[in-house]
Write a protein that holds these residues in place. Structure first.
Motif, short mmCIF file in Angstrom:
data_model
loop_
_atom_site.label_atom_id
_atom_site.label_comp_id
_atom_site.label_asym_id
_atom_site.label_seq_id
_atom_site.Cartn_x
_atom_site.Cartn_y
_atom_site.Cartn_z
N TRP A 329 -11.84 1.69 17.17
CA TRP A 329 -11.04 0.48 17.11
C TRP A 329 -11.76 -0.62 16.32
CZ3 TRP A 329 -8.45 -0.61 22.54
CH2 TRP A 329 -7.53 0.39 22.79
N ILE A 330 -13.06 -0.72 16.52
CA ILE A 330 -13.84 -1.71 15.77
C ILE A 330 -13.76 -1.43 14.28
CG2 ILE A 330 -16.14 -2.67 15.39
CD1 ILE A 330 -14.99 -3.41 18.12
N ALA A 331 -13.96 -0.16 13.92
CA ALA A 331 -13.92 0.22 12.51
C ALA A 331 -12.54 -0.04 11.91
CB ALA A 331 -14.31 1.68 12.36
N GLY A 333 -10.37 -2.24 12.87
CA GLY A 333 -10.23 -3.69 12.71
C GLY A 333 -10.96 -4.22 11.49
N LEU A 334 -12.15 -3.70 11.24
CA LEU A 334 -12.92 -4.13 10.07
C LEU A 334 -12.21 -3.75 8.78
CD1 LEU A 334 -16.58 -3.24 11.15
CD2 LEU A 334 -15.63 -5.53 10.81
N VAL A 335 -11.70 -2.53 8.71
CA VAL A 335 -11.00 -2.08 7.50
C VAL A 335 -9.75 -2.93 7.28
CG1 VAL A 335 -9.73 -0.17 6.45
CG2 VAL A 335 -11.89 0.27 7.63
N GLN A 336 -9.01 -3.19 8.36
CA GLN A 336 -7.80 -4.01 8.23
C GLN A 336 -8.15 -5.43 7.77
OE1 GLN A 336 -5.91 -3.84 12.07
NE2 GLN A 336 -5.06 -1.79 11.74
N ALA A 337 -9.23 -5.98 8.32
CA ALA A 337 -9.63 -7.34 7.96
C ALA A 337 -10.03 -7.42 6.50
CB ALA A 337 -10.79 -7.79 8.85
N TYR A 338 -10.86 -6.49 6.05
CA TYR A 338 -11.34 -6.53 4.66
C TYR A 338 -10.21 -6.27 3.68
CZ TYR A 338 -16.30 -7.44 5.03
OH TYR A 338 -17.51 -8.07 5.22
N THR A 339 -9.21 -5.48 4.11
CA THR A 339 -8.09 -5.18 3.22
C THR A 339 -7.08 -6.32 3.18
OG1 THR A 339 -8.33 -2.81 3.70
CG2 THR A 339 -6.24 -3.54 2.74
N SER A 340 -6.64 -6.77 4.35
CA SER A 340 -5.58 -7.77 4.40
C SER A 340 -6.08 -9.17 4.04
CB SER A 340 -4.95 -7.79 5.79
OG SER A 340 -5.90 -8.16 6.77
N LEU A 341 -7.33 -9.49 4.41
CA LEU A 341 -7.88 -10.82 4.13
C LEU A 341 -8.62 -10.87 2.79
CD1 LEU A 341 -9.32 -11.65 7.68
CD2 LEU A 341 -7.13 -12.36 6.71
N ARG A 342 -8.76 -9.70 2.15
CA ARG A 342 -9.44 -9.58 0.86
C ARG A 342 -10.84 -10.21 0.91
NH1 ARG A 342 -4.48 -10.98 -3.41
NH2 ARG A 342 -3.09 -9.30 -2.69
N VAL A 349 -22.91 -2.86 9.12
CA VAL A 349 -22.29 -2.41 10.37
C VAL A 349 -23.23 -1.48 11.11
CG1 VAL A 349 -20.28 -1.31 11.43
CG2 VAL A 349 -20.02 -2.56 9.27
N ARG A 350 -23.47 -1.79 12.35
CA ARG A 350 -24.20 -0.90 13.25
C ARG A 350 -23.27 -0.55 14.41
NH1 ARG A 350 -27.10 -1.80 18.63
NH2 ARG A 350 -28.03 0.26 18.97
N LEU A 351 -22.91 0.73 14.52
CA LEU A 351 -22.07 1.20 15.60
C LEU A 351 -22.84 2.20 16.46
CD1 LEU A 351 -18.70 1.91 13.70
CD2 LEU A 351 -19.32 -0.13 15.00
N ARG A 361 -16.54 7.57 10.49
CA ARG A 361 -15.67 8.27 9.55
C ARG A 361 -14.62 7.31 8.96
NH1 ARG A 361 -10.92 9.97 9.02
NH2 ARG A 361 -10.29 9.26 11.10
N ILE A 362 -14.07 6.46 9.82
CA ILE A 362 -13.06 5.50 9.35
C ILE A 362 -13.66 4.56 8.30
CG2 ILE A 362 -11.67 3.51 10.06
CD1 ILE A 362 -11.23 4.98 12.75
N LEU A 363 -14.87 4.11 8.53
CA LEU A 363 -15.53 3.23 7.57
C LEU A 363 -15.75 3.94 6.24
CD1 LEU A 363 -18.23 1.43 9.79
CD2 LEU A 363 -16.01 0.53 9.05
N THR A 364 -16.20 5.20 6.32
CA THR A 364 -16.49 5.98 5.10
C THR A 364 -15.21 6.26 4.32
OG1 THR A 364 -18.41 7.01 6.15
CG2 THR A 364 -17.48 8.11 4.22
#
Length: 392
Positions: A329-331, A333-342, A349-351, A361-364
């Motif tokens: 879920w964290i990953a 959210g990060l992908v959505q944030a970086y994509t939608s907020l540009r 990131v440390r998970l 995997r989602i981050l990669t």
């Protein structure tokens, strides 16, 4: 949660604690009307902002006529007041407190705080009032009196008398007043879940000496506000950082700092450790942000948006040790944030913990240039290096 002086004095008045006659005003004409209602031939006009050091910054002025009250209020309302606590940006004065002017024979200090070491409400008092208590503690620590209160039995009269005698209130009438005053402030402190009450100065005024609270500051436990809607209504959001207000609305604990590494962490303890690690490696955090437990992708996205509003942020550091939280879920959210907020700022990131493999995997698979770290020390070192323009 802080409140204004006029609000603090209204609370004190409701508990029978003596305060000067006065009221708040939002315009120069209203200030003049308040002074006229109070009567007398002298008034004090005090800027109402959440900071100390107002007097030295021109935020407390005496007036000898109703016209002078109006003129001072007109000059003060709308003015940006800069004090050591506000920083160079200062704070805008939107209201003033108009009070009767009093000339104290003596100025004392009285405060109640939560002593984290003894885990008890503690009275802090001094015969030297009217100055910052920190100055007294640094210059003459022996002049600071402390009295811890047993929560099982509450504040006892003998403790009040002990404090009163230690700060020079040995006259039987003043001592009796001091006992009543301390008991009432203690009851207010306890009833409203306060964290700190500061009466500075506590003045001795009049030909028949009387104790009067000439200034008052209150700080309340934000985690207890659900029990005190009447206190929550006193909150002035204009006095708070808009990012902190927005974060509160999303269930995030955010405190702005003055560094350049934006932090998004789960858990207050891990967030503090993360900031320590950043400083250890030569950097400085831009904020404290605890996303809490069970953070959804939307909550992570909101956290990113709030952090990047700080123009000083050069890189983000996301440090998640997932138990209740889920790394996937964290990953997401990060992908959505970086994509939608540009977002164009680097992100370390440390998970670790629940669903960590899926999160990585989602981050990669996102194709975004997240910098992965194996542990807290590695994450802090990489974030500092990136913020300083070094390759990692």
């Amino acid at each position: 949660m802080n409140i204004h002086e006029y609000q603090a004095k209204e609370l004190l008045r409701s508990y029978g604690v003596p305060v000067p006659a006065g009221n708040v005003a939002y315009s120069d004409r209203q200030a003049q009307a308040v002074a006229e209602q109070i009567g007398g031939d002298g008034w004090v006009v005090k800027a109402q902002i959440h900071t100390g050091g107002r007097g030295k910054a021109g935020g407390v002025k005496l007036a000898q006529s109703l016209e002078e009250v109006r003129k001072i209020a007109d000059e003060m309302i709308g003015k940006t007041l800069v004090t050591p606590q506000t920083g160079p940006k200062g704070k805008v004065v939107r209201r003033v407190l108009v009070e009767e002017a009093v000339s104290p024979q003596r100025e004392l200090y009285l405060g109640l705080v939560i002593d984290r070491r003894s885990q008890r409400i503690t009275i802090v008092a001094s015969a030297e009032g009217g100055v910052e208590i920190e100055e007294v503690a640094a210059r003459s620590p022996e002049k600071i009196v402390r009295e811890a209160i047993d929560p099982a039995i509450g504040l006892r009269d003998f403790q009040c008398r002990k404090v009163a005698a230690a700060i020079g209130l040995r006259d039987k009438h003043l001592m009796a007043q001091a006992v009543r005053l301390m008991q009432r402030i203690y009851r207010l402190f306890r009833d409203k879940d306060a964290l700190q009450v500061e009466i500075n100065p506590l003045g001795i005024v009049g030909s028949e000496p009387k104790l009067v609270c000439l200034d008052a500051k209150f700080n309340f436990d934000p985690n207890a506000l659900f029990r005190h809607p009447e206190i929550n209504e006193l909150r002035d959001l204009e006095e708070e950082d808009p990012r902190e207000v927005e974060a509160l609305g999303h269930g995030l604990n955010y405190i702005a700092l003055d560094g350049d590494i934006g932090c998004i962490v789960n858990g207050a303890g891990l967030a503090m450790a993360t900031m320590d690690a950043i400083v250890f490696h030569g950097g400085w955090p831009a904020n404290f942000l605890d996303i809490g437990g069970g953070a959804s992708p939307e909550k992570v996205q909101n956290a990113c948006r709030i952090v990047i509003q700080d123009q000083n942020v050069k890189t983000l550091l996301v440090n998640i040790f997932a138990g209740i939280n889920r790394c996937d879920w964290i990953a997401t959210g990060l992908v959505q944030a970086y994509t939608s907020l540009r977002i164009d700022k680097p992100c370390v990131v440390r998970l670790a913990g629940t669903n960590v493999e899926e999160g990585l995997r989602i981050l990669t698979d996102s194709g975004l240039a997240f910098v992965k770290a194996s542990n807290l020390d590695d994450a802090a070192a990489k974030a500092v290096a990136i913020a300083h323009g070094r390759n990692v």
